[in-house]
Design a protein around this motif. Structure first.
Motif, PDB file in Angstrom:
ATOM      1  N   ALA A  70      -1.463  -5.928 -10.760  1.00 24.35           N
ATOM      2  CA  ALA A  70      -0.591  -6.299  -9.962  1.00 24.35           C
ATOM      3  C   ALA A  70       0.664  -5.386  -9.853  1.00 24.35           C
ATOM      4  O   ALA A  70       1.305  -5.042 -10.883  1.00 24.35           O
ATOM      5  CB  ALA A  70       0.122  -7.925 -10.041  1.00 24.35           C
ATOM      6  N   GLU A  94      -0.496  -5.484  -1.593  1.00 28.86           N
ATOM      7  CA  GLU A  94       0.208  -5.956  -2.718  1.00 28.86           C
ATOM      8  C   GLU A  94      -0.413  -7.318  -3.149  1.00 28.86           C
ATOM      9  O   GLU A  94      -0.829  -8.061  -2.191  1.00 28.86           O
ATOM     10  CB  GLU A  94       1.380  -5.741  -3.146  1.00 28.86           C
ATOM     11  CG  GLU A  94       2.177  -5.878  -4.388  1.00 28.86           C
ATOM     12  CD  GLU A  94       1.141  -5.466  -5.526  1.00 28.86           C
ATOM     13  OE1 GLU A  94       0.653  -6.031  -6.355  1.00 28.86           O
ATOM     14  OE2 GLU A  94       1.369  -3.931  -5.566  1.00 28.86           O
ATOM     15  N   THR A  95      -0.476  -7.670  -4.354  1.00 24.62           N
ATOM     16  CA  THR A  95      -0.826  -9.085  -4.653  1.00 24.62           C
ATOM     17  C   THR A  95      -0.117 -10.193  -4.111  1.00 24.62           C
ATOM     18  O   THR A  95      -0.569 -11.375  -3.716  1.00 24.62           O
ATOM     19  CB  THR A  95      -0.969  -9.327  -6.318  1.00 24.62           C
ATOM     20  OG1 THR A  95       0.619  -8.739  -6.808  1.00 24.62           O
ATOM     21  CG2 THR A  95      -2.114  -8.403  -6.766  1.00 24.62           C
ATOM     22  N   GLY A 144      -4.620  -5.392  -7.589  1.00 26.59           N
ATOM     23  CA  GLY A 144      -4.472  -6.298  -8.318  1.00 26.59           C
ATOM     24  C   GLY A 144      -5.923  -6.819  -9.375  1.00 26.59           C
ATOM     25  O   GLY A 144      -5.756  -7.924  -9.942  1.00 26.59           O
TER      26      GLY A 144
END
Length: 207
Positions: A70, A94-95, A144
């Motif tokens: 992450a 992104e997470t 992630g």
């Protein structure tokens, strides 16, 4: 028209109009240039959109998952922006659902392995074998899944993907059946099916 029919008609209009308006709004956004605000998405524009007519003729979408922790999407996207044709993709997620648009639409990052899968394990590979490749496919990378590669996308990533895939398809005229998981078209890591859950969701969401 009697009262019952009138009420029914008005109800139908009330239900359909917001959906139609949203579709029209999305179509307009998808044809924009620059760094448009896209409802439901937080986009960090490392490479703004140009005129869509001058973008590469993207015919497919390939969903990737990077074995990064992450927080790694930003670094990957920034490195990609500095060297657009390195191994990687155009769009990173992104997470927390943040989308990084890293590469100009007319440039081709190195991603995919030549569409070498021909075993029909996940889909019919007749139309994909050596045809769904990096030069005609826009790549989206989800961060992630480290240290557990079998870890799926986060809820925030799935929510972002739901809008992002609609935007990509609308902008480049890509039909839903041309959304592919990396593992569907290339022989990949046997420990997990890279991108499969996300590509399946995109196809289930439909047009």
């Amino acid at each position: 028209m009697n009262l019952r029919l009138l009420v029914t008609a008005l109800c139908i209009v009330a239900v359909l109009t917001p959906s139609a308006a949203k579709t029209q709004d999305l179509a307009a956004i998808a044809r924009a240039s620059g760094t448009p605000e896209i409802p439901g998405l937080k986009v960090i524009w490392l490479a703004p959109w140009g005129e869509v007519s001058k973008a590469r003729s993207w015919r497919n979408i390939i969903v990737h998952q990077t074995e990064g922790p992450a927080g790694s999407a930003r670094g990957g996207a920034e490195a990609q922006a500095k060297n657009p044709t390195r191994r990687g993709v155009t769009v990173w997620v992104e997470t927390d659902g943040t989308v990084y648009w890293a590469v100009a639409e007319n440039l081709v990052p190195t991603h995919g392995d030549g569409a070498n899968r021909i075993d029909n394990k996940y889909i019919d590979n007749g139309p994909t074998f050596h045809q769904v490749v990096g030069s005609n496919s826009i790549g989206v990378e989800f961060a992630g899944n480290y240290p557990d590669v079998s870890r799926g996308a986060t809820e925030a990533q799935i929510a972002a993907w739901r809008m992002l895939v609609r935007v990509l398809r609308a902008r480049y005229g890509i039909p839903v059946e041309r959304v592919y998981a990396h593992n569907w078209i290339d022989y990949k890591d046997a420990r997990y099916c890279e991108g499969c859950a996300l590509a399946t969701l995109a196809r289930q969401w439909g047009p």
